[in-house]
Design an enzyme around this catalytic site. Structure first.
Site, short mmCIF file in Angstrom:
data_model
loop_
_atom_site.label_atom_id
_atom_site.label_comp_id
_atom_site.label_asym_id
_atom_site.label_seq_id
_atom_site.Cartn_x
_atom_site.Cartn_y
_atom_site.Cartn_z
N ASP A 40 0.92 -1.36 0.28
CA ASP A 40 -0.26 0.08 0.02
C ASP A 40 0.87 1.28 -0.01
O ASP A 40 2.08 1.18 -0.38
CB ASP A 40 -0.90 -0.12 1.06
CG ASP A 40 -2.21 0.74 0.93
OD1 ASP A 40 -2.16 1.85 0.46
OD2 ASP A 40 -3.31 -0.03 1.11
N HIS A 98 2.22 1.62 -3.05
CA HIS A 98 1.44 2.60 -3.92
C HIS A 98 1.96 3.98 -3.85
O HIS A 98 1.42 5.16 -4.35
CB HIS A 98 0.21 2.78 -3.21
CG HIS A 98 -0.60 1.51 -3.46
ND1 HIS A 98 -2.01 1.23 -3.08
CD2 HIS A 98 -0.25 0.21 -4.04
CE1 HIS A 98 -2.35 0.11 -3.59
NE2 HIS A 98 -1.36 -0.51 -3.96
#
Length: 390
Positions: free
Chosen positions: A198, A221
């Protein structure tokens, strides 16, 4: 110095050493400047634990040179906990050393059966290491890996330093943010390597005076502010600097994401000296963020202004720039200098730079040209109401 072995810890990776850690902390807590030692060459199985004040003496050091491993047996976790290891309400707490916090998160990410087949792990996944309500916090040297969910979280903390550490989880490990900040200020993160599933760094509401530099991120991310304004909430973020950062094989590079329907203000943000390699979308503002199949359209939005992008260079695989701002509250004072982004390979499905309701200025020509950025200020920029002021 208080060594957990002297309090009955076995360090064999099988025996539950939670009570020994609690006993060592209870003693260290009473002594100003004490050192709680987790020695090298041992593996300590420790269940959910809280090292908490507010009545501890200040400036305690948690010297982590061994490995702390999480239980995978569901009986330890009850119906679900928000954290595995927590330090709360402390003045001057340092975690340092060459040791490892090993979350053994794969059983949480993949819904594998835990140790005992009759027990199922709860849906609420814990953060590996959480600091709450603490002042003058330092984390250095250690590795946090394979977290069940977020690796390292600071909530309601002030004066924080994180450096020379490693965060490591596979790119396909769900929701394993690297470092998560909320309601915290005066935070410095530097010389840290992060790979996760993430955001490498996630900056949430209530954060100000955050300085991130000399870090690497990938997979993951990217470095994100938000998502802000979820469920019509108010969000305030200001004075964020992200500089001298390398991102490789990430979903986004530097991103600001907000939900429709929120209020508040994001201002004075600087992204500088960013190197991207094979990043899908290096620069992104998304004021229509939605992690469900659909979200209803709402007019109000967290206002965004004063965002600087300078010296951002490298390769992308989908789209160089994506600015999707709110109709009711356009993004203003967005400036770009020395932005040079090249498509990695021509056979990818490439997109041109995208802008919607985004106002600002290009101080130098960009590569590719960002013709969609609107010059100046929005003509109908709504007056900030008391709801928006931070």
């Amino acid at each position: 110095m208080f060594d957990v072995l002297d309090f009955g810890a076995k360090g064999d990776g099988v025996t539950d050493d939670t009570k020994a850690f609690e006993a060592a902390w209870a003693t260290a807590c009473k002594v100003r400047g004490s050192v709680m030692v987790v020695p090298a060459e041992f593996e300590f199985l420790v269940g959910p634990i809280s090292f908490s004040g507010p009545y501890c003496q200040p400036n305690i050091i948690f010297q982590l040179d061994g490995m702390i491993i999480a239980p995978t047996n569901a009986k330890y976790w009850g119906s679900g906990l928000l954290w595995w290891i927590e330090f709360s309400k402390l003045q001057g707490i340092t975690i340092r050393g060459s040791g490892v916090i090993e979350g053994r998160g794969s059983v949480w990410w993949t819904n594998n059966e835990p140790d005992e087949l009759s027990l199922v792990l709860p849906k609420i996944k814990p953060t590996a290491l959480r600091f709450y309500g603490s002042y003058n916090v330092t984390v250095s040297g250690i590795t946090i890996q394979n977290s069940q969910q977020c690796h390292l979280k600071f909530d309601n903390c002030e004066t924080v330093q994180v450096y020379n550490m490693t965060i490591a989880s596979p790119g396909n490990s769900l929701n394993t943010d690297g470092i998560h900040l909320q309601n915290s200020r005066d935070v410095m993160i530097h010389h840290t390597n992060m790979s996760c599933g993430d955001d490498c760094v996630s900056i949430q509401t209530g954060c100000s005076n955050i300085n991130i530099h000399s870090v690497t991120c990938g997979p993951g991310h990217g470095i994100s502010i938000g998502g802000l304004g979820r469920d019509n909430s108010k969000a305030c973020v200001s004075n964020i600097t992200v500089r001298d950062v390398n991102l490789h094989s990430t979903m986004t590079g530097v991103r600001i994401k907000t939900w429709q329907g929120g209020s508040g203000l994001v201002q004075n943000i600087r992204f500088s000296n960013i190197r991207v390699t094979e990043v899908q979308t290096p620069i992104m503002i998304d004021q229509f963020y939605c992690d469900r199949s659909s979200c209803k359209n709402q007019t109000s939005a967290v206002a965004l202004s004063g965002i600087v992008y300078e010296n951002i260079k490298g390769s992308y695989t989908v789209k160089p720039v994506h600015f999707a701002c709110s109709d009711a509250s356009p993004c203003s004072d967005i400036t770009l200098t020395q932005v040079e982004l090249q498509p990695l390979q021509e056979h990818y499905h490439m997109y041109e730079p995208f802008c919607w309701q985004t106002y600002g200025e290009l101080y130098t020509p960009t590569l590719p040209p960002i013709a969609c950025l609107q010059n100046g200020k929005p003509t109908s920029n709504h007056i900030l109401s008391d709801l928006d002021l931070c």
